[in-house]
Scaffold this motif. Structure first.
Motif, PDB file in Angstrom:
ATOM      1  N   TYR A   5      28.630  -5.408 -54.008  1.00 31.13           N
ATOM      2  CA  TYR A   5      27.714  -4.389 -54.490  1.00 31.13           C
ATOM      3  C   TYR A   5      27.864  -3.105 -53.689  1.00 31.13           C
ATOM      4  O   TYR A   5      27.987  -3.118 -52.470  1.00 31.13           O
ATOM      5  CB  TYR A   5      26.276  -4.891 -54.412  1.00 31.13           C
ATOM      6  CG  TYR A   5      25.984  -5.960 -55.427  1.00 31.13           C
ATOM      7  CD1 TYR A   5      25.766  -5.624 -56.755  1.00 31.13           C
ATOM      8  CD2 TYR A   5      25.973  -7.302 -55.075  1.00 31.13           C
ATOM      9  CE1 TYR A   5      25.531  -6.599 -57.698  1.00 31.13           C
ATOM     10  CE2 TYR A   5      25.723  -8.283 -56.010  1.00 31.13           C
ATOM     11  CZ  TYR A   5      25.501  -7.926 -57.332  1.00 31.13           C
ATOM     12  OH  TYR A   5      25.277  -8.888 -58.271  1.00 31.13           O
ATOM     13  N   ASN A   6      27.864  -1.993 -54.402  1.00 30.88           N
ATOM     14  CA  ASN A   6      27.922  -0.705 -53.743  1.00 30.88           C
ATOM     15  C   ASN A   6      26.605  -0.353 -53.080  1.00 30.88           C
ATOM     16  O   ASN A   6      26.572   0.311 -52.061  1.00 30.88           O
ATOM     17  CB  ASN A   6      28.287   0.394 -54.753  1.00 30.88           C
ATOM     18  CG  ASN A   6      29.741   0.316 -55.167  1.00 30.88           C
ATOM     19  OD1 ASN A   6      30.573  -0.196 -54.430  1.00 30.88           O
ATOM     20  ND2 ASN A   6      30.046   0.807 -56.348  1.00 30.88           N
ATOM     21  N   ALA A   7      25.507  -0.774 -53.700  1.00 28.61           N
ATOM     22  CA  ALA A   7      24.202  -0.377 -53.159  1.00 28.61           C
ATOM     23  C   ALA A   7      23.099  -1.269 -53.699  1.00 28.61           C
ATOM     24  O   ALA A   7      23.234  -1.900 -54.746  1.00 28.61           O
ATOM     25  CB  ALA A   7      23.914   1.072 -53.505  1.00 28.61           C
ATOM     26  N   TYR A   8      21.989  -1.260 -52.977  1.00 27.16           N
ATOM     27  CA  TYR A   8      20.771  -1.928 -53.419  1.00 27.16           C
ATOM     28  C   TYR A   8      19.795  -0.853 -53.896  1.00 27.16           C
ATOM     29  O   TYR A   8      19.573   0.133 -53.190  1.00 27.16           O
ATOM     30  CB  TYR A   8      20.157  -2.734 -52.271  1.00 27.16           C
ATOM     31  CG  TYR A   8      21.085  -3.800 -51.743  1.00 27.16           C
ATOM     32  CD1 TYR A   8      21.341  -4.940 -52.492  1.00 27.16           C
ATOM     33  CD2 TYR A   8      21.719  -3.647 -50.518  1.00 27.16           C
ATOM     34  CE1 TYR A   8      22.211  -5.920 -52.016  1.00 27.16           C
ATOM     35  CE2 TYR A   8      22.589  -4.617 -50.041  1.00 27.16           C
ATOM     36  CZ  TYR A   8      22.836  -5.749 -50.795  1.00 27.16           C
ATOM     37  OH  TYR A   8      23.699  -6.711 -50.337  1.00 27.16           O
ATOM     38  N   ILE A   9      19.244  -1.054 -55.071  1.00 27.17           N
ATOM     39  CA  ILE A   9      18.285  -0.106 -55.628  1.00 27.17           C
ATOM     40  C   ILE A   9      16.874  -0.538 -55.231  1.00 27.17           C
ATOM     41  O   ILE A   9      16.454  -1.658 -55.528  1.00 27.17           O
ATOM     42  CB  ILE A   9      18.414  -0.031 -57.162  1.00 27.17           C
ATOM     43  CG1 ILE A   9      19.818   0.468 -57.550  1.00 27.17           C
ATOM     44  CG2 ILE A   9      17.346   0.894 -57.742  1.00 27.17           C
ATOM     45  CD1 ILE A   9      20.053   0.517 -59.052  1.00 27.17           C
ATOM     46  N   ALA A 166      26.825   9.551 -51.767  1.00 24.87           N
ATOM     47  CA  ALA A 166      25.687   8.874 -51.141  1.00 24.87           C
ATOM     48  C   ALA A 166      26.098   7.522 -50.587  1.00 24.87           C
ATOM     49  O   ALA A 166      25.705   7.143 -49.475  1.00 24.87           O
ATOM     50  CB  ALA A 166      24.559   8.714 -52.158  1.00 24.87           C
ATOM     51  N   ILE A 167      26.893   6.776 -51.344  1.00 25.15           N
ATOM     52  CA  ILE A 167      27.352   5.454 -50.894  1.00 25.15           C
ATOM     53  C   ILE A 167      28.241   5.595 -49.656  1.00 25.15           C
ATOM     54  O   ILE A 167      28.046   4.920 -48.647  1.00 25.15           O
ATOM     55  CB  ILE A 167      28.131   4.736 -52.015  1.00 25.15           C
ATOM     56  CG1 ILE A 167      27.216   4.457 -53.206  1.00 25.15           C
ATOM     57  CG2 ILE A 167      28.739   3.447 -51.492  1.00 25.15           C
ATOM     58  CD1 ILE A 167      26.067   3.550 -52.911  1.00 25.15           C
ATOM     59  N   GLU A 168      29.219   6.471 -49.752  1.00 27.39           N
ATOM     60  CA  GLU A 168      30.174   6.619 -48.650  1.00 27.39           C
ATOM     61  C   GLU A 168      29.493   7.101 -47.377  1.00 27.39           C
ATOM     62  O   GLU A 168      29.805   6.629 -46.276  1.00 27.39           O
ATOM     63  CB  GLU A 168      31.282   7.593 -49.066  1.00 27.39           C
ATOM     64  CG  GLU A 168      32.185   7.043 -50.165  1.00 27.39           C
ATOM     65  CD  GLU A 168      33.211   8.055 -50.624  1.00 27.39           C
ATOM     66  OE1 GLU A 168      33.050   9.258 -50.290  1.00 27.39           O
ATOM     67  OE2 GLU A 168      34.163   7.664 -51.325  1.00 27.39           O
ATOM     68  N   SER A 219      19.977   1.830 -50.930  1.00 25.80           N
ATOM     69  CA  SER A 219      20.339   1.477 -49.554  1.00 25.80           C
ATOM     70  C   SER A 219      21.668   0.736 -49.573  1.00 25.80           C
ATOM     71  O   SER A 219      21.969   0.013 -50.523  1.00 25.80           O
ATOM     72  CB  SER A 219      19.269   0.590 -48.925  1.00 25.80           C
ATOM     73  OG  SER A 219      19.712   0.093 -47.667  1.00 25.80           O
ATOM     74  N   THR A 220      22.446   0.910 -48.531  1.00 26.88           N
ATOM     75  CA  THR A 220      23.694   0.160 -48.384  1.00 26.88           C
ATOM     76  C   THR A 220      23.589  -0.880 -47.275  1.00 26.88           C
ATOM     77  O   THR A 220      24.574  -1.516 -46.932  1.00 26.88           O
ATOM     78  CB  THR A 220      24.862   1.118 -48.066  1.00 26.88           C
ATOM     79  OG1 THR A 220      24.535   1.879 -46.900  1.00 26.88           O
ATOM     80  CG2 THR A 220      25.132   2.071 -49.231  1.00 26.88           C
TER      81      THR A 220
END
Length: 332
Positions: A5-9, A166-168, A219-220
């Motif tokens: 997963y790239n991120a948690y919402i 935002a992810i990076e 959030s990552t």
């Protein structure tokens, strides 16, 4: 194969025209509308009347979406955790007060010498409020989020760029793994309608021009896995034929699509079936040209609809200017 997963919402908020929904809204998707939205109350997010008056309509819309994303997340009870969160906003440039334009045009037709007098009446705030970086700055002030703050100019491409950045950034950030990513498109403005009408990628005749905004708190960090309302992963970039194959995957309850396609294939990319059957929804065709709000609006809508199908997954496909689609998966 395990999904990375790239991120948690953690929370979402979005508006369509002057109505809004959030992470836990009970909404349904109809043929050409969303059922169950509530009227936006800007005073819930912007407490000072002076601030409200000094913001453009687009800024107010995005502030409302950001407020819903924050207040419907678990972290709304932990403001200290949000202090260093980052803000990435996507907006258009050239926001204008239509009434100001109308007065200037009228002055020109009646007495050219009076045009300067009309322009002289503009308060500095009416010009300064259109600065792109104020979108992020106002959200930072309203919700006390003091991390990195960037504004991306453009349409669907910029929305994807903002999420990728935002992810990076949050993966390597030393201060905070939290980011608020959102976009706003004020399609009610004449200047936007004109630019779309003249675009080589113009949407089909007769479609709406949506006024929309959306924001996603992500959030990552693995510590936020258990409090996340959904997870988002980047699947890749597909052309039209590859996208159609991806849509056939049985684990997807629905595909939320933003596309300007006007070819015969367009009809196959817009279908709603009854019951729990798979649904392909072309949001551009049904609600209008979401532009800068495209990707964040799709994320927000997928999260809300996922509440009804918690064991399923949503496919999100956002068309880029090169005719390809950035695709993502939203799941619990």
């Amino acid at each position: 194969m395990d999904m990375i997963y790239n991120a948690y919402i953690l929370g979402v908020g979005a508006s369509l025209e002057n109505e809004i929904f959030n992470t836990f809204s009970d909404i349904n998707l109809d043929n050409d509308r969303l059922i169950g939205l509530e009227q936006i109350q800007y005073s819930n997010y912007i407490k000072k009347k002076r601030d409200l008056n000094n913001m453009s309509e687009s800024q107010r819309l995005l502030a409302a979406a950001a407020g819903e994303a924050i207040t419907t997340s678990v972290l709304s009870e932990q403001p200290e955790a949000l202090e260093n969160a980052n803000i990435y906003t996507v907006c258009s440039i050239g926001e204008r007060d239509v009434k100001v334009d109308e007065r200037s045009k009228l002055a020109w037709t009646q007495d050219p010498a009076s045009v300067n007098a009309e322009i002289a009446r503009l308060r500095p705030t009416q010009l300064l409020m259109e600065l792109a970086n104020l979108y992020s700055a106002n959200i930072s002030i309203l919700f006390n989020m003091c991390g990195e703050s960037l504004t991306f100019i453009g349409e669907q491409n910029a929305a994807s760029q903002a999420f990728k950045h935002a992810i990076e950034h949050s993966r390597t950030a030393t201060e905070s793994s939290l980011s608020l990513v959102g976009g706003v498109s004020n399609g009610s403005r004449e200047i936007i309608k004109e630019s779309i009408n003249q675009s080589v990628n113009c949407i089909a005749q007769g479609r709406k021009f949506a006024k929309a905004s959306a924001s996603t708190l992500i959030s990552t960090n693995e510590i936020h896995r258990d409090i996340a309302v959904a997870q988002v992963s980047f699947l890749g970039s597909y052309d039209e034929s590859s996208l159609l194959k991806q849509m056939d995957a049985p684990h997807y309850i629905s595909c939320l699509l933003t596309t300007e396609l006007t070819m015969d294939i367009d009809s196959s990319l817009d279908l709603i079936t009854e019951g729990d059957g798979s649904r392909i929804v072309n949001l551009t065709k049904r609600f209008g040209y979401l532009a800068e709000a495209s990707l964040s609006f799709q994320f927000a809508l997928a999260v809300v609809l996922l509440n009804k199908y918690s064991e399923k997954r949503f496919l999100v496909a956002c068309q880029m200017v090169d005719g390809r689609y950035q695709t993502y998966e939203i799941s619990k």
